[in-house]
Design an enzyme around this catalytic site. Structure first.
Site, PDB file in Angstrom:
ATOM      1  N   GLY A  36      75.510 -17.797  32.339  1.00 49.53           N
ATOM      2  CA  GLY A  36      74.755 -18.502  31.320  1.00 49.53           C
ATOM      3  C   GLY A  36      73.897 -19.602  31.918  1.00 49.53           C
ATOM      4  N   ASN A 103      86.879 -17.460  33.357  1.00 46.89           N
ATOM      5  CA  ASN A 103      86.316 -17.312  32.019  1.00 46.89           C
ATOM      6  C   ASN A 103      85.139 -16.342  32.065  1.00 46.89           C
ATOM      7  OD1 ASN A 103      84.156 -19.259  29.934  1.00 46.89           O
ATOM      8  ND2 ASN A 103      85.703 -17.830  29.224  1.00 46.89           N
ATOM      9  N   HIS A 253      83.754 -18.208  22.487  1.00 47.22           N
ATOM     10  CA  HIS A 253      83.843 -17.698  23.861  1.00 47.22           C
ATOM     11  C   HIS A 253      84.430 -18.705  24.834  1.00 47.22           C
ATOM     12  CE1 HIS A 253      82.868 -14.797  26.921  1.00 47.22           C
ATOM     13  NE2 HIS A 253      81.999 -15.581  27.535  1.00 47.22           N
TER      14      HIS A 253
END
Length: 273
Positions: A36, A103, A253
């Site tokens: 991201g 993650n 998330h």
């Protein structure tokens, strides 16, 4: 009592630099962040690292290639590139084993290390909405991916877009976690990233191989995750020989951010046996 964060940078194969931060002393635990715009080890685990250090762990916070203070080449980003450059840097840092916390993309990297890199002695695995357990194309059907379309990688990308993209990762009830400091920190990194770090990622489907992972696994998932569906927890429950799973309502998330206190408490209990 806050520990001082130290940081070193290592030159790895391919001529890339990988930045590794750490704090605390004790058994090693490596936190592997997800993807991201603006992601980094320190920003993704800001509410967790000090707690684990205070609990007696040596907390390692690497920045993956393409992220944080590490090199950001314009190239393809297969999972093995993340894994190999990370392991190279960890070895130079004196780390040849430890527990892995991952993650999203970081969860996939942790699984690949456990599956294909016996030179790194994996202890236990803590995985928050881990990726790479289904075909890559299936993730692109998730609503969160559609919401991530932005001006990232262009001069038009701005702080408002950065704030919106962070919000997409979380359930609306977690909006209070989106501080100005977090937005500014991630925007500073995002401005240095090429589009390639997202557009040219290539991930395998490790789902059929989960039964090969013999280490104990703790999977945590937000019921409202729009990127990696909570239904994938069942893949672990069906295949893994030593797994336990915890699902959170009204959580997206970022379990480690949205449910930080519970994540820290339950994960430490798992790691401590």
């Amino acid at each position: 009592m806050a520990s001082e964060l130290s940081r070193r940078t290592y030159s790895v194969s391919g001529g890339y630099d990988i930045s590794v931060a750490e704090l605390g002393q004790g058994p090693v635990i490596v936190f592997i962040h997800g993807s991201g715009p603006g992601a980094s080890g320190a920003s993704n685990f800001r509410q967790n690292a000090q707690v684990f250090a205070d609990a007696g762990y040596r907390v390692i916070l690497p920045d993956l290639i393409g992220y944080g203070a590490s090199s950001k080449p314009e190239t393809d980003y297969p999972l093995e590139l993340f894994t190999q450059t990370l392991l190279d840097a960890l070895k130079q840092h004196g780390i040849t084993g430890g527990h892995l916390v991952g993650n999203s993309l970081g969860g996939g990297i942790a699984l690949q290390i456990a599956l294909d890199h016996p030179e790194f002695e994996v202890g236990k695995l803590v995985l928050m909405a881990p990726g790479c357990v289904a075909e890559q194309a299936s993730y692109f059907t998730m609503p969160g991916i559609a919401k991530m379309r932005s001006g990232f990688g262009s001069p038009e990308f701005n702080m408002d877009e950065q704030r919106r993209l962070i919000g997409n990762l979380m359930h609306p009830s977690s909006a209070h976690h989106i501080t100005d400091a977090l937005v500014e920190e991630r925007f500073a990194v995002a401005r240095t990233q090429p589009k390639d770090v997202l557009a040219r990622v290539k991930t395998p489907n490790l789902g059929p191989r989960l039964g090969e992972v013999k280490q104990p696994i703790f999977v945590l998932w937000g019921l409202n995750d729009e990127f990696c569906p909570e239904s994938h927890a069942r893949i672990f429950l069906d295949a893994s020989p030593d797994v336990r799973c915890l699902t959170f309502s009204q959580t997206g998330h970022w379990v480690q951010v949205e449910r930080a206190e519970e994540f820290n408490r339950y994960s430490l209990a798992f790691l401590n046996g």
